[in-house]
Write a protein that holds these residues in place. Structure first.
Motif, PDB file in Angstrom:
ATOM      1  N   TYR A 112       0.823  -1.206   0.000  1.00 15.20           N
ATOM      2  CA  TYR A 112       0.000   0.000   0.000  1.00 15.20           C
ATOM      3  C   TYR A 112       0.859   1.260   0.000  1.00 15.20           C
ATOM      4  O   TYR A 112       1.880   1.336   0.697  1.00 15.20           O
ATOM      5  CB  TYR A 112      -0.941  -0.012   1.207  1.00 15.20           C
ATOM      6  CG  TYR A 112      -2.063  -1.007   1.036  1.00 15.20           C
ATOM      7  CD1 TYR A 112      -3.239  -0.656   0.398  1.00 15.20           C
ATOM      8  CD2 TYR A 112      -1.920  -2.321   1.466  1.00 15.20           C
ATOM      9  CE1 TYR A 112      -4.252  -1.571   0.199  1.00 15.20           C
ATOM     10  CE2 TYR A 112      -2.920  -3.252   1.278  1.00 15.20           C
ATOM     11  CZ  TYR A 112      -4.090  -2.870   0.643  1.00 15.20           C
ATOM     12  OH  TYR A 112      -5.092  -3.786   0.438  1.00 15.20           O
ATOM     13  N   ASP A 113       0.419   2.267  -0.774  1.00  9.47           N
ATOM     14  CA  ASP A 113       1.128   3.545  -0.858  1.00  9.47           C
ATOM     15  C   ASP A 113       0.501   4.606   0.037  1.00  9.47           C
ATOM     16  O   ASP A 113       1.192   5.290   0.776  1.00  9.47           O
ATOM     17  CB  ASP A 113       1.136   4.040  -2.311  1.00  9.47           C
ATOM     18  CG  ASP A 113       1.911   3.110  -3.228  1.00  9.47           C
ATOM     19  OD1 ASP A 113       2.978   2.616  -2.804  1.00  9.47           O
ATOM     20  OD2 ASP A 113       1.440   2.872  -4.352  1.00  9.47           O
ATOM     21  N   ASP A 114      -0.820   4.749  -0.053  1.00  9.98           N
ATOM     22  CA  ASP A 114      -1.530   5.778   0.724  1.00  9.98           C
ATOM     23  C   ASP A 114      -2.768   5.124   1.334  1.00  9.98           C
ATOM     24  O   ASP A 114      -3.895   5.401   0.935  1.00  9.98           O
ATOM     25  CB  ASP A 114      -1.916   6.947  -0.181  1.00  9.98           C
ATOM     26  CG  ASP A 114      -2.533   8.106   0.588  1.00  9.98           C
ATOM     27  OD1 ASP A 114      -2.319   8.182   1.818  1.00  9.98           O
ATOM     28  OD2 ASP A 114      -3.235   8.930  -0.042  1.00  9.98           O
ATOM     29  N   PRO A 115      -2.562   4.220   2.310  1.00  8.97           N
ATOM     30  CA  PRO A 115      -3.675   3.384   2.776  1.00  8.97           C
ATOM     31  C   PRO A 115      -4.581   4.059   3.790  1.00  8.97           C
ATOM     32  O   PRO A 115      -4.178   4.935   4.546  1.00  8.97           O
ATOM     33  CB  PRO A 115      -2.951   2.196   3.414  1.00  8.97           C
ATOM     34  CG  PRO A 115      -1.672   2.791   3.920  1.00  8.97           C
ATOM     35  CD  PRO A 115      -1.280   3.847   2.925  1.00  8.97           C
TER      36      PRO A 115
ATOM     37  N   GLU B  40      -6.506   1.730  -0.721  1.00  8.51           N
ATOM     38  CA  GLU B  40      -5.925   3.012  -1.080  1.00  8.51           C
ATOM     39  C   GLU B  40      -6.974   4.099  -0.850  1.00  8.51           C
ATOM     40  O   GLU B  40      -8.177   3.855  -0.968  1.00  8.51           O
ATOM     41  CB  GLU B  40      -5.455   3.004  -2.529  1.00  8.51           C
ATOM     42  CG  GLU B  40      -4.339   2.014  -2.822  1.00  8.51           C
ATOM     43  CD  GLU B  40      -3.021   2.362  -2.130  1.00  8.51           C
ATOM     44  OE1 GLU B  40      -2.919   3.435  -1.507  1.00  8.51           O
ATOM     45  OE2 GLU B  40      -2.086   1.528  -2.210  1.00  8.51           O
ATOM     46  N   ARG B  41      -6.517   5.274  -0.533  1.00  7.34           N
ATOM     47  CA  ARG B  41      -7.415   6.357  -0.118  1.00  7.34           C
ATOM     48  C   ARG B  41      -8.520   6.643  -1.131  1.00  7.34           C
ATOM     49  O   ARG B  41      -9.625   7.050  -0.768  1.00  7.34           O
ATOM     50  CB  ARG B  41      -6.586   7.619   0.138  1.00  7.34           C
ATOM     51  CG  ARG B  41      -7.330   8.719   0.881  1.00  7.34           C
ATOM     52  CD  ARG B  41      -6.377   9.822   1.266  1.00  7.34           C
ATOM     53  NE  ARG B  41      -5.330   9.332   2.168  1.00  7.34           N
ATOM     54  CZ  ARG B  41      -5.472   9.258   3.491  1.00  7.34           C
ATOM     55  NH1 ARG B  41      -6.599   9.637   4.064  1.00  7.34           N
ATOM     56  NH2 ARG B  41      -4.478   8.798   4.234  1.00  7.34           N
TER      57      ARG B  41
END
Length: 352
Positions: free
Chosen positions: A58-61, A168-169
């Motif tokens: 995940y990058d922007d969880p 992700e967001r």
């Protein structure tokens, strides 16, 4: 003066067997290890469980959590001694909720409370929890076993589950639900884990025991009523996530307590409702038996039981075929059951 301390009370004499608890942890370590997935940082035994979101990809969880139990279905499992699938139910009730938010389940914790710890029984239950976690792609990362004499009868126990997922967001559901969206109903595997207080009353009124042949067993397998009712809750995580990744899925609704009548509106925006064609699928035999043996009205059936539909996907009309294929990829049966309409609430046509 004599010393009487050798006759003093112990925790074991009070009904709590710490050695049994330690033996259970040793028994379940292989089951927990079989659920390990990317992101897990430590096994059982610590004061807390660690999970690395970056290692999970995940990058922007955004984290999503859910907790649930299995209701009085647990009473049926205890009374029949069939404990191997109730853990699957526990996981399903949590992770099916998570996926409706658009989240992938990452890890799971269980709470097992009992009057007297039976290591074999507890290990069987937790083995089922591990199986459910494998089906959902979640790690069984921790839990708690509580032996509480005086709170529970010696042979009784209770279960609670806690699932944490992530997305992700930008991936949250529901989103973009619109009039004309298609409702795809994914078949349930049975009663799942809701309505069992009424199920038990129906069986009592019909003078049936759990060991009696299931009166709705159309396959003539000779399966008992208890065995058929204990069919575990279907876990929809993998096909649901695949459908979401394919695009066009605007919402998912897990059909639990409250049935279609109360769960579907939870994912519809203000001013929109749904029209459902009850003739779009055949009411499964177990629900026909419950309806007829209990004299249960149609409206009561639809707000108590899943009535054969365990998950509803709300999809854009142009994406309905692709979403149907994704939802059916692991063998699930999918029906087009209705559309999103103007006006709040769920309206039904046809009959169960």
């Amino acid at each position: 003066m004599s010393d009487h301390r050798g006759n003093g009370l112990t925790y074991g004499a009070a009904g709590v067997d710490i050695d049994a608890g330690n033996a259970l942890v040793d028994r379940i370590k292989p089951a927990a290890a079989s659920t390990i997935r990317p992101g897990v940082m430590a096994g059982l035994g610590g004061f807390g469980a660690l999970f690395d979101l970056k290692a999970a990809g995940y990058d922007d969880p955004v984290l999503v959590s859910a907790t649930d139990g299995v209701g009085t279905k647990l009473r049926l499992a205890i009374d029949t001694g069939a404990l191997d699938t109730v853990g699957v139910d526990l996981v399903a009730m949590c992770v099916n909720d998570l996926v409706c938010q658009g989240a992938e389940p990452l890890f799971f914790l269980d709470y097992f409370a009992t009057g007297r710890l039976d290591v074999d029984a507890a290990a069987t239950v937790i083995g089922g929890i591990a199986e459910g976690c494998r089906m959902a792609g979640a790690a069984l990362i921790g839990g708690e076993t509580a032996e509480m004499p005086g709170m529970y009868d010696p042979e009784d126990f209770d279960l609670a589950g806690f699932a944490v997922g992530a997305m992700e967001r930008t991936g949250a559901l529901p989103r973009d639900v619109a009039e004309g969206d298609v409702l795809l109903g994914v078949a349930s595997s049975g009663v799942h884990s809701n309505g069992f207080s009424l199920v038990r009353r129906v069986a009592e009124a019909a003078r049936l025991g759990w060991d009696d042949p299931a009166p709705f067993d159309t396959g003539r397998t000779g399966a008992s009523l208890g065995a058929r009712l204990l069919a575990p809750t279907r876990i929809y995580v993998r096909p649901a996530l695949e459908a979401v990744r394919g695009g066009g899925v605007h919402a998912l609704a897990h059909i639990t307590g409250g049935g279609l009548t109360e769960n579907l509106p939870r994912v519809l925006p203000k001013g929109l409702g749904a029209e459902i064609d009850l003739d779009a699928w055949e009411l499964p035999p177990v629900f026909r038996w419950l309806r007829d043996a209990g004299g249960i009205a149609e409206a009561e059936m639809l707000k108590t039981f899943n009535c054969g539909i365990g998950l509803v996907a709300v999809v854009a009309p142009g994406a309905a075929d692709a979403a149907t294929a994704a939802l059916a990829a692991e063998g699930d049966v999918v029906h087009r059951i209705g559309v999103v309409t103007r006006g709040a609430g769920v309206r039904y046509s046809g009959t169960l």
